[in-house]
Design an enzyme around this catalytic site. Structure first.
Site, PDB file in Angstrom:
ATOM      1  N   LYS A  68       0.856  -1.104   0.047  1.00 22.90           N
ATOM      2  CA  LYS A  68      -0.090  -0.078   0.232  1.00 22.90           C
ATOM      3  C   LYS A  68       1.028   1.160   0.139  1.00 22.90           C
ATOM      4  O   LYS A  68       1.740   1.532   0.808  1.00 22.90           O
ATOM      5  CB  LYS A  68      -1.051   0.102   1.287  1.00 22.90           C
ATOM      6  CG  LYS A  68      -2.210  -0.677   1.118  1.00 22.90           C
ATOM      7  CD  LYS A  68      -3.301  -0.109   0.339  1.00 22.90           C
ATOM      8  CE  LYS A  68      -3.996   1.071   0.559  1.00 22.90           C
ATOM      9  NZ  LYS A  68      -4.689   0.880   2.011  1.00 22.90           N
ATOM     10  N   HIS A  69       0.789   2.045  -1.068  1.00 20.75           N
ATOM     11  CA  HIS A  69       1.379   3.388  -1.136  1.00 20.75           C
ATOM     12  C   HIS A  69       2.865   3.126  -1.087  1.00 20.75           C
ATOM     13  O   HIS A  69       3.423   3.834  -0.337  1.00 20.75           O
ATOM     14  CB  HIS A  69       0.973   4.284   0.058  1.00 20.75           C
ATOM     15  CG  HIS A  69      -0.451   4.782  -0.096  1.00 20.75           C
ATOM     16  ND1 HIS A  69      -0.763   5.353  -1.305  1.00 20.75           N
ATOM     17  CD2 HIS A  69      -1.602   4.454   0.554  1.00 20.75           C
ATOM     18  CE1 HIS A  69      -2.327   5.751  -1.034  1.00 20.75           C
ATOM     19  NE2 HIS A  69      -2.677   5.104  -0.035  1.00 20.75           N
ATOM     20  N   ASN A 232      12.754   6.060   7.054  1.00 20.37           N
ATOM     21  CA  ASN A 232      13.400   5.070   7.987  1.00 20.37           C
ATOM     22  C   ASN A 232      12.261   3.850   8.207  1.00 20.37           C
ATOM     23  O   ASN A 232      11.165   4.122   8.182  1.00 20.37           O
ATOM     24  CB  ASN A 232      13.582   5.577   9.671  1.00 20.37           C
ATOM     25  CG  ASN A 232      14.668   6.741   9.350  1.00 20.37           C
ATOM     26  OD1 ASN A 232      15.635   6.488   8.788  1.00 20.37           O
ATOM     27  ND2 ASN A 232      14.624   7.650  10.380  1.00 20.37           N
ATOM     28  N   HIS A 393      13.879   5.194  -1.098  1.00 21.02           N
ATOM     29  CA  HIS A 393      13.068   6.399  -1.056  1.00 21.02           C
ATOM     30  C   HIS A 393      12.748   6.331  -2.706  1.00 21.02           C
ATOM     31  O   HIS A 393      13.318   5.841  -3.610  1.00 21.02           O
ATOM     32  CB  HIS A 393      13.682   7.525  -0.762  1.00 21.02           C
ATOM     33  CG  HIS A 393      13.986   7.833   0.729  1.00 21.02           C
ATOM     34  ND1 HIS A 393      13.361   7.973   1.527  1.00 21.02           N
ATOM     35  CD2 HIS A 393      15.334   7.564   1.201  1.00 21.02           C
ATOM     36  CE1 HIS A 393      13.763   8.143   2.807  1.00 21.02           C
ATOM     37  NE2 HIS A 393      15.157   7.829   2.637  1.00 21.02           N
TER      38      HIS A 393
END
Length: 393
Positions: A68-69, A232, A393
């Site tokens: 999810k996301h 993180n 990221h």
């Protein structure tokens, strides 16, 4: 086909949008059903990498992820489900399950609330057993290296025929360099091709060197889950299943607390009183998941108030007291905790211990490593330093 036009980007105002191959080659994927969007493809490609690498690192055990996301809500290897697992994940007692079906059920079951509307990823061909489980869950799409004819027909019935089904070429190998544009500036980096395997676990820094094979597998699950989690991040794992993922927090202790709270909740859902909740007939799965979440929270009074509980339960259940919850959580043991970067303070170890953590895997390299090791030693934990950071990221 080397490009695919999308409806829009992350948001409806971000147009035009597409995925394409810069080198002019063909896309390594095929849309078999539906029309996936920008975020769908981000989830699909990240989750596929996780499932594929987890299978490889664990010696070929079928693996799955629930995304999810652009972060995993759960990830797991395909170990058999126990009787309790079947109750916990709402699997029919007589249902015949393949290893890949077990992998996805366990991946989704880690945090069913966060997996609502997920993207599923399978390391192996999707079979009818997996498709039948997905059929009744709220999910946006699936990516796998293939589908049986029966599985594809089942999946095509979801969302009134609009369910997203993507086939990925398992032989596809991406270019060694990655590019990303931010504010008109192009970033370049080498792909993170660092292989995660048991050889990373040889640097045991604690007095305890007890590291059974099951814990090594759990460390593989933790590290590979972290590799594809927005940093993180901290991940708790038990029996080949991520049971708590704390993602995207600015403070590592907040990651550890978030992941630990999710692990505690996963364990509390196995309390006999929770498994025996008297739900009304025909209640929808999402409503049942939400009710369990509120029942276990500090806001249980909202659920059990007069006029509210009647829409969920046949009879009003008694809430679990704080003392009962604490006593049950104390029975959670043998958990592995992984971190994508070093623990800067021993407080992370202290919090992990409260959720049954016995094994820790992290890069090491903090100026306070001695204090972190000392804290682990205080509780007889086994901790490995990998020397490998896993920011994503």
């Amino acid at each position: 086909m080397n490009e695919l036009e999308l409806k829009y980007g992350c948001n409806p105002n971000q147009k035009p949008s597409r995925i394409f191959m810069k080198d002019g080659g063909d896309l390594p994927l095929t849309v078999l059903n539906g029309k996936p969007g920008y975020i769908n493809f981000l989830d699909a490609l990240n989750s596929w990498q996780l499932a594929r690498e987890l299978k490889e690192a664990t010696g070929g055990i079928p693996s799955a992820a629930s995304f999810k996301h652009v972060s995993p809500a759960g990830a797991a290897v395909g170990l058999p489900l126990s009787e309790t697992d079947r109750k916990l994940y709402f699997v029919e007692p007589e249902a015949e399950l393949s290893p890949i079906a077990c992998a996805y059920i366990r991946a989704r079951g880690a945090d069913r609330l966060c997996s609502y509307g997920d993207w599923a990823a399978l390391s192996d061909v999707c079979d009818a057993a997996t498709a039948n489980y997905l059929k009744v869950e709220v999910s946006d799409g699936i990516i796998a290296p293939g589908y049986t004819d029966e599985a594809l027909e089942i999946l095509k019935t979801k969302k009134k025929g609009a369910y997203n089904v993507v086939r990925i070429d398992p032989a596809y190998a991406p270019a060694p360099q990655e590019y990303k544009d931010v504010f008109g500036v192009t970033f370049q980096q080498g792909r993170n091709e660092y292989k995660i395997g048991p050889d990373l676990l040889t640097n045991i820094v604690t007095k305890s060197h007890d590291l059974p094979d099951a814990a090594k597998t759990d460390m593989m699950v933790a590290l590979i889950t972290l590799k594809y989690t927005q940093s993180n991040s901290v991940c708790y794992v038990k029996d080949g299943q991520a049971i708590g993922v704390g993602a995207g927090q600015q403070s590592r202790i907040h990651c550890t607390r978030l992941a630990g709270t999710k692990a505690d909740n996963w364990w509390l859902r196995q309390h006999p009183q929770v498994l025996a909740l008297p739900f009304i007939d025909g209640i929808r799965r999402p409503d049942r998941d939400n009710a369990i979440d509120v029942y276990l929270s500090d806001e249980w009074e909202d659920l059990l108030a007069d006029g509210a509980w009647q829409g969920v339960f046949k009879e009003r259940p008694q809430p679990l007291t704080a003392e009962e919850k604490k006593a049950w959580i104390a029975g959670l043991t043998g958990v592995t905790c992984g971190s994508d970067a070093f623990f800067p303070f021993g407080d992370n170890v202290e919090r992990a211990r409260k959720s049954g953590v016995q094994y820790i895997v992290q890069p090491g390299g903090s100026i306070r490593d001695d204090h972190v090791i000392e804290t682990a030693d205080k509780y007889g934990m086994t901790m490995c330093f990998t020397g490998m950071r896993l920011f994503h990221h």
